[in-house]
Design an enzyme around this catalytic site. Sequence first.
Site, PDB file in Angstrom:
ATOM      1  N   CYS A 155      49.153  49.327  27.624  1.00  0.00           N
ATOM      2  CA  CYS A 155      49.396  47.760  26.724  1.00  0.00           C
ATOM      3  C   CYS A 155      48.934  47.484  25.135  1.00  0.00           C
ATOM      4  O   CYS A 155      48.059  48.715  24.815  1.00  0.00           O
ATOM      5  CB  CYS A 155      48.748  46.516  27.727  1.00  0.00           C
ATOM      6  SG  CYS A 155      48.660  45.316  27.456  1.00  0.00           S
ATOM      7  N   ASP A 192      46.885  45.000  24.473  1.00  0.00           N
ATOM      8  CA  ASP A 192      45.724  44.501  24.054  1.00  0.00           C
ATOM      9  C   ASP A 192      44.713  45.766  23.091  1.00  0.00           C
ATOM     10  O   ASP A 192      45.146  46.803  23.131  1.00  0.00           O
ATOM     11  CB  ASP A 192      44.801  44.902  25.694  1.00  0.00           C
ATOM     12  CG  ASP A 192      43.651  43.741  25.370  1.00  0.00           C
ATOM     13  OD1 ASP A 192      42.838  44.259  25.027  1.00  0.00           O
ATOM     14  OD2 ASP A 192      43.773  42.814  26.322  1.00  0.00           O
ATOM     15  N   ARG A 195      41.744  46.628  22.916  1.00  0.00           N
ATOM     16  CA  ARG A 195      40.737  46.940  23.630  1.00  0.00           C
ATOM     17  C   ARG A 195      41.038  48.718  24.163  1.00  0.00           C
ATOM     18  O   ARG A 195      40.049  48.594  24.655  1.00  0.00           O
ATOM     19  CB  ARG A 195      39.615  46.070  24.878  1.00  0.00           C
ATOM     20  CG  ARG A 195      39.552  44.709  23.773  1.00  0.00           C
ATOM     21  CD  ARG A 195      39.220  43.890  25.358  1.00  0.00           C
ATOM     22  NE  ARG A 195      40.244  42.940  25.975  1.00  0.00           N
ATOM     23  CZ  ARG A 195      40.849  42.316  26.516  1.00  0.00           C
ATOM     24  NH1 ARG A 195      39.104  42.103  27.472  1.00  0.00           N
ATOM     25  NH2 ARG A 195      41.872  41.742  27.450  1.00  0.00           N
ATOM     26  N   CYS A 248      44.357  40.898  32.297  1.00  0.00           N
ATOM     27  CA  CYS A 248      45.368  41.479  30.828  1.00  0.00           C
ATOM     28  C   CYS A 248      46.725  40.105  30.636  1.00  0.00           C
ATOM     29  O   CYS A 248      46.402  39.872  31.730  1.00  0.00           O
ATOM     30  CB  CYS A 248      46.733  42.219  31.764  1.00  0.00           C
ATOM     31  SG  CYS A 248      47.863  42.512  31.109  1.00  0.00           S
ATOM     32  N   HIS A 258      44.830  47.233  32.374  1.00  0.00           N
ATOM     33  CA  HIS A 258      43.538  46.390  32.333  1.00  0.00           C
ATOM     34  C   HIS A 258      43.923  45.654  32.918  1.00  0.00           C
ATOM     35  O   HIS A 258      44.811  44.651  32.667  1.00  0.00           O
ATOM     36  CB  HIS A 258      43.632  46.771  31.147  1.00  0.00           C
ATOM     37  CG  HIS A 258      44.051  45.757  30.253  1.00  0.00           C
ATOM     38  ND1 HIS A 258      43.989  44.987  29.890  1.00  0.00           N
ATOM     39  CD2 HIS A 258      45.456  46.548  29.519  1.00  0.00           C
ATOM     40  CE1 HIS A 258      44.077  44.506  28.937  1.00  0.00           C
ATOM     41  NE2 HIS A 258      45.030  44.073  28.512  1.00  0.00           N
TER      42      HIS A 258
END
Length: 328
Positions: free
Chosen positions: A136, A138, A140, A195, A192
């Site tokens: 993803c 993202d 993190r 999300c 994750h």
Amino acid sequence: MRASLSAVGRRAAVRTRWPTQGVILGGATSGGAILPRSAVAPRAPVWQAATCCFSEGGGYKQPEPEQSQSLPDSWVEPDALWDFAEAHMGEPADEAFEAEFGKRNQRWRKRVLKESPELFDSIGAGQAPKYFWIGCCDSRVAAETMIEAKPGEIFVHRNIANMVVSTDTNLRAALKFAVEYLRVQHIIVCGHYDCGGLKAAASKNDHSAPLENWLTNIRDVVRLHQEELEAIVIPAERHKRLVELNIIEQCLNLFKTGDIQRRRAETGSRPDQYECALPRIHGMVFDPADGILRKLPIDFKHYLKKYKNVYQMYDAADFQSSDAGAGA
């Protein structure tokens, strides 16, 4: 920095002698008429267009002789960000940002050289990663951070909600390169919890194109597993299960592609060279709340057997017969 001439000075010197030439796309106008490509002189770079490209009466103006110089005969090395940082501390926002990145790059490079002195020589000669990571966007969930990977270990593709969409040219190009040219041994689809893409898809709101076009693919996962998801009472747990189901579906989407089937059939037909069919596909989920990367229990054999008559395009026999024919 070189003793003879700094990178900044060399770059400035080259820019003062950059030629006024370019490519004309399509036709061009001159006195109201449209001229064909072959009849139009080369166009100057954008930064010179205002002074040398157009005459007062309209149309293209031929560059002056002194502006038509030769291209530079060598590559000019850009500045190291940390050199830039030393000279631009306390500058406006853009310069301050680049200065910060330059200092961070310098600290990282020093640490890497201390831990692995030969690393840059190795990766400077090329890449040979064993792993292809589909994750993803993202911030993190960077793959290299999660597993302490060194540069050159993982080939990475990231998009919203770690999707494997058959019509996504970006993903399919990365997949083909990873499988056919890099010959990766493992492909990881990693989602994750928490999300944002999955939460947006489950919200049943119109997020407008192009985001909504992408989220439609996630809603298809919700539709396929609607009964299981609606049985989960607590919304946070329902979201976590959706994350896991989405990972499973994206792994299955990989098995549907010709790139994966062809490579697995080819390697599976040669037990003398490969222990098993490659690449292996793995579904994993990361929890930003505790930093743990978890394996999802997925029975791929069950799915492959169940949908064989729908999706299978290659098998080992294709390559065995091909090898026999080549040997004959």
